[in-house]
Design a protein around this motif. Sequence first.
Motif, PDB file in Angstrom:
ATOM      1  N   GLU A   2      -4.480   2.076   7.092  1.00 56.33           N
ATOM      2  CA  GLU A   2      -4.996   1.400   6.011  1.00 56.33           C
ATOM      3  C   GLU A   2      -4.227   2.046   4.785  1.00 56.33           C
ATOM      4  N   GLN A   3      -3.988   3.451   4.635  1.00 54.83           N
ATOM      5  CA  GLN A   3      -3.085   3.627   3.649  1.00 54.83           C
ATOM      6  C   GLN A   3      -2.009   3.200   3.656  1.00 54.83           C
ATOM      7  N   LEU A   4      -1.305   3.081   4.662  1.00 54.03           N
ATOM      8  CA  LEU A   4       0.149   2.483   4.625  1.00 54.03           C
ATOM      9  C   LEU A   4      -0.037   1.010   4.087  1.00 54.03           C
ATOM     10  N   LEU A   5      -1.111   0.367   4.493  1.00 59.41           N
ATOM     11  CA  LEU A   5      -1.077  -1.167   3.952  1.00 59.41           C
ATOM     12  C   LEU A   5      -1.337  -0.885   2.450  1.00 59.41           C
ATOM     13  N   HIS A  10       1.286  -2.042  -2.773  1.00 64.28           N
ATOM     14  CA  HIS A  10       1.359  -1.747  -4.125  1.00 64.28           C
ATOM     15  C   HIS A  10       3.283  -1.687  -4.286  1.00 64.28           C
ATOM     16  N   ALA A  11       3.816  -1.495  -3.290  1.00 70.46           N
ATOM     17  CA  ALA A  11       5.231  -1.298  -3.248  1.00 70.46           C
ATOM     18  C   ALA A  11       5.595  -2.993  -3.438  1.00 70.46           C
ATOM     19  N   ILE A  12       5.093  -3.575  -2.825  1.00 69.02           N
ATOM     20  CA  ILE A  12       5.293  -5.161  -2.992  1.00 69.02           C
ATOM     21  C   ILE A  12       5.117  -5.742  -4.310  1.00 69.02           C
ATOM     22  N   LEU A  19      11.192   0.487  -0.794  1.00 73.33           N
ATOM     23  CA  LEU A  19      10.087   1.189  -0.286  1.00 73.33           C
ATOM     24  C   LEU A  19       9.251   0.203   0.575  1.00 73.33           C
ATOM     25  N   ALA A  20       8.915  -1.087   0.258  1.00 74.00           N
ATOM     26  CA  ALA A  20       8.279  -1.983   1.036  1.00 74.00           C
ATOM     27  C   ALA A  20       9.041  -2.293   2.434  1.00 74.00           C
ATOM     28  N   GLN A  21      10.350  -2.345   2.295  1.00 76.01           N
ATOM     29  CA  GLN A  21      11.008  -2.461   3.647  1.00 76.01           C
ATOM     30  C   GLN A  21      10.767  -1.079   4.507  1.00 76.01           C
TER      31      GLN A  21
END
Length: 264
Positions: A2-5, A10-12, A19-21
């Motif tokens: 959940e935190q990774l999502l 936020h990165a997107i 970071l998103a990749q």
Amino acid sequence: MEQLLAHCAHAIDTHDATLAQQLLWVLHNIAPPDGDSNQRLTAAFLRALVLRTSRSSSSPCAALAAALSYFNHDSPLTPLSLSPVSLAAFIDLTPWHRFGFSAANAAITDAADSFPVLHLVDLSTTYSMQLPTLIESLAARPECAPFLRVTVASPPESTSPPPTLDMPLEQLGVRLVNFARSRNVSMEFRVVPSTPADGFESLRLHQLVTDPAAEALVINCHMMLHCTPDESAPPPETAQQTAAPIMLSSLRTAAGFIRERVRI
């Protein structure tokens, strides 16, 4: 997960492609679409993030979407398409649709009281699945049911939230008219190409009613405003993001026009 999502979203949102990749690579490896319930849910959110990014017209988002498409090479973003029966069953299992239909239909039947014609402009996201229960409600009234005129906005498939309908709205309209006839309710069904991108401005809401004194105009927006940004959102970058203010402005203009016609 959940935190990774959340970090990935936020990165997107900040157009941080690097970071998103990195986060998507991790999520893609720990959340296969055929894993356990948590993994499948994470995979679904992952697909939604990529889809949301791909629909943005801004250059950073478009570039990021192209980079992120790698993570969906084995899981194409094809929208779920259902038959009317399957879609009705899906909606029947969805609490917010069932409650929304009940509340909306009660308000619609009240609004149609004493009017010989009920004109329903359907801007909802459920492909008129609300109409059968509305027809049943109108047919159950002790007095004669009003003539039901339905105008349905038909947005481009690319802007329609899933699940989609696997048949043209015109064909669905024929079935609904036949169903209404079986319940002794006269009905007219019309499809108008329109899009939430311009707030359904092409519908020309203020021109839909020819005789406000004899026709009750009801605009049904069930779940549609959830698909458009809020009025209080920051200044938009794209036309799609201006949909909610334009749509609400059109509704207010139509309401004022009809009130003025009745007063005159």
